[in-house]
Design an enzyme around this catalytic site. Structure first.
Site, mmCIF file in Angstrom:
data_model
loop_
_atom_site.group_PDB
_atom_site.id
_atom_site.type_symbol
_atom_site.label_atom_id
_atom_site.label_comp_id
_atom_site.label_asym_id
_atom_site.label_seq_id
_atom_site.Cartn_x
_atom_site.Cartn_y
_atom_site.Cartn_z
ATOM 1 N N HIS A 174 21.306 51.499 44.213
ATOM 2 C CA HIS A 174 21.499 50.861 45.600
ATOM 3 C C HIS A 174 22.181 49.384 45.484
ATOM 4 O O HIS A 174 21.700 48.800 44.740
ATOM 5 C CB HIS A 174 20.217 50.740 46.107
ATOM 6 C CG HIS A 174 20.438 50.862 47.816
ATOM 7 N ND1 HIS A 174 20.711 51.864 48.425
ATOM 8 C CD2 HIS A 174 20.775 49.933 48.815
ATOM 9 C CE1 HIS A 174 21.009 51.713 50.038
ATOM 10 N NE2 HIS A 174 21.034 50.302 49.986
ATOM 11 N N ASP A 222 13.874 52.397 59.090
ATOM 12 C CA ASP A 222 14.779 51.634 58.468
ATOM 13 C C ASP A 222 16.160 51.862 59.204
ATOM 14 O O ASP A 222 16.852 50.940 59.458
ATOM 15 C CB ASP A 222 14.997 51.660 57.080
ATOM 16 C CG ASP A 222 16.161 51.153 56.353
ATOM 17 O OD1 ASP A 222 16.085 49.593 56.675
ATOM 18 O OD2 ASP A 222 16.998 51.402 55.862
ATOM 19 N N ARG A 255 20.054 45.214 62.963
ATOM 20 C CA ARG A 255 20.280 44.049 62.163
ATOM 21 C C ARG A 255 21.724 43.713 62.130
ATOM 22 O O ARG A 255 22.099 42.593 62.358
ATOM 23 C CB ARG A 255 19.604 43.971 60.901
ATOM 24 C CG ARG A 255 18.029 44.004 60.985
ATOM 25 C CD ARG A 255 17.603 44.139 59.656
ATOM 26 N NE ARG A 255 18.002 43.330 58.736
ATOM 27 C CZ ARG A 255 18.238 43.832 57.518
ATOM 28 N NH1 ARG A 255 17.879 45.290 56.981
ATOM 29 N NH2 ARG A 255 18.734 43.281 56.483
ATOM 30 N N SER A 293 14.155 47.100 53.411
ATOM 31 C CA SER A 293 15.090 48.059 53.730
ATOM 32 C C SER A 293 15.877 49.049 52.510
ATOM 33 O O SER A 293 15.623 50.271 52.498
ATOM 34 C CB SER A 293 16.498 47.324 54.479
ATOM 35 O OG SER A 293 17.468 48.231 54.489
HETATM 36 N N1 URA Z 1 21.392 47.579 51.987
HETATM 37 C C1 URA Z 1 20.346 47.862 52.497
HETATM 38 O O1 URA Z 1 20.283 49.189 52.685
HETATM 39 N N2 URA Z 1 19.684 47.178 53.425
HETATM 40 C C2 URA Z 1 19.769 45.890 53.711
HETATM 41 O O2 URA Z 1 19.300 45.180 54.384
HETATM 42 C C3 URA Z 1 20.841 45.395 52.841
HETATM 43 C C4 URA Z 1 21.786 46.098 51.975
#
Ligand code: URA
Length: 435
Positions: free
Chosen positions: A82, A161, A168, A183
């Protein structure tokens, strides 16, 4: 409990208890707490922060807001990657097939664009027919049959999330270390991978502008993951300029396809070898960076990574013809070359300005319900370190109309800093953080 009291408590700088955080997240996921209260709370967190215990509670609450996948009946070990978000970051499109091709099943849940940064799901959806909305069962089947899946967050996995992420995106509440950590890690924990590599970006094109903030975020996420029993490492990688040359959804898919066919930009390929090398080592397939990188390099050179990618595209409903002939992917009708106002060495490129210009062209959202234009963005002709003559093209804008292209041009020109003296290209990976 009342949401308004918890918002006020965070606004005044106090820590919420575990019970309060779990109540807030469960209420939001269930639809009992409205978006406006959640965005007020998120803004209070941006301004007041959260301590490590609150961040861990938020992560666990969001991970458990839906199903927690266990993939061990399908594969003894699965891997995931990620990124914390960056401009021109098409890493997943290259890295995931490379790693799957060396025998590590990749079970990846990706995000859409967030703030000024693009998202893998939006990028992949520029391939006609490609489905990212998979049920948990489809996700599992893809891991079993293809050994590679890249999906959007389904309603089943970390739904809290999913809701908060899109909120967000449009309420200026992305830039918060605890919110980003929770997140990212809630998705990673829910998706069930055993080994996780995190690409924590810093610089003008990332949410963390300084190396120190990136290090804090990385340490927090590695600690949360290890505490949950996963093998996790993080790379601190530079976003002092966009990664590769392309910025924008279909443009980035094209660049990733070239990379999978062995013609990728050096920085993109190098980052994928570093991150993929971490996964290969976490999984115990190789013991050194050198060996891991050469295994992955071979996966590109042999065509094995390309084959995995095409199987994933077909498996998720995408039209292979567009991938085999990327010139058929959505293409903007108007292009405009942006000339350098004077001669000089490119000293810096403000990634955030490029990401915002891409959004202004229609490549990102300003409201949750907006759809995006996959065609638009820009392709850089000059990156940091290059000398340009006056009038030489810095980048080419791809837009829905000539008027749109002209509108973003001044902001893009201002994103380039030119110097009279030579400038070295910035280091790509600054540090690897392990548990
Ligand atoms: N990637 C995510 O999954 N969440 C975030 O808040 C920022 C980057």
């Amino acid at each position: 409990m009342r949401a308004v009291d918890l918002i006020a408590k965070k606004r005044d700088g106090a820590a919420l208890s575990s019970e309060e955080i779990h109540w807030l997240i469960a209420g939001y996921a269930a639809g009992d707490i409205p978006d406006y209260q959640m965005s007020a709370w998120a803004m209070a967190v941006v301004l007041r922060g959260m301590d490590d215990r609150e961040t861990a509670d938020l992560t666990i609450a969001m991970a458990h807001s839906g199903d927690m996948l266990n993939l061990h009946d399908i594969a003894p070990l699965t891997v995931d990657k990620h990124s914390t978000g960056g401009v021109g970051d098409k890493t997943t499109l290259l890295l995931a097939p490379m790693v799957a091709a060396v025998g590590l099943p990749v079970a990846k849940m990706s995000g859409r664009g967030l703030g000024f940064s693009g998202g893998t799901v939006d990028k992949l959806e520029s391939i006609p027919g490609f489905r990212t909305n998979l049920s948990a069962e489809e996700f599992r089947r893809a891991v079993r049959e293809v050994g590679l899946v890249v999906a959007a967050q389904s309603g089943d996995l970390a739904p809290a999330d999913k809701k908060l992420y899109s909120l967000r995106d449009v309420t200026a509440t992305v830039e918060s270390i605890p919110l980003i950590a929770a997140s990212v890690m809630s998705k990673k924990l829910a998706a069930g991978a055993d080994c996780i590599v995190l690409d924590v970006k810093y610089g003008s094109g990332a949410f963390m502008h300084t190396l120190d903030d990136a290090r804090r975020l990385a340490r927090m996420m590695v600690a949360i993951g290890s505490h949950a029993g996963r093998r996790v490492s993080a790379a601190l990688s530079s976003m002092q300029q966009p990664l590769g040359f392309a910025v924008g959804n279909a443009l980035e898919v094209r660049e990733a396809i070239s990379a999978l066919r062995g013609h990728g930009p050096t920085d993109l390929v190098d980052l994928c070898l570093t991150l993929g090398g971490q996964l290969v080592q976490l999984a115990g397939l190789r013991n050194s960076d050198e060996e891991a990188r050469s295994l992955l390099r071979e996966a590109i050179e042999s065509g094995a990574a390309w084959e995995k990618f095409t199987r994933m595209i077909v498996g998720q409903g995408g039209d292979l013809d567009y991938v085999e002939h990327p010139s058929r992917l959505p293409t903007a009708p108007a292009t405009l070359d942006l000339p350098a106002a004077r001669a000089g060495h490119v000293a810096a490129i403000d990634g955030q300005a490029l990401g915002m210009a891409c959004n202004a062209l229609g490549g990102g959202r300003s409201r949750k319900e907006d759809s995006i234009d996959p065609r638009v963005g820009m392709v850089l002709a000059a990156k940091v370190g290059k000398h340009v003559a006056q009038g030489e093209t810095l980048l080419t804008i791809h837009a829905a109309s000539a008027e749109d292209a002209r509108r973003v041009a001044p902001g893009l020109l201002a994103a380039y800093t030119l110097s009279n003296t030579p400038v070295p290209a910035p280091a790509l990976v600054e540090e690897i953080i392990t548990a």
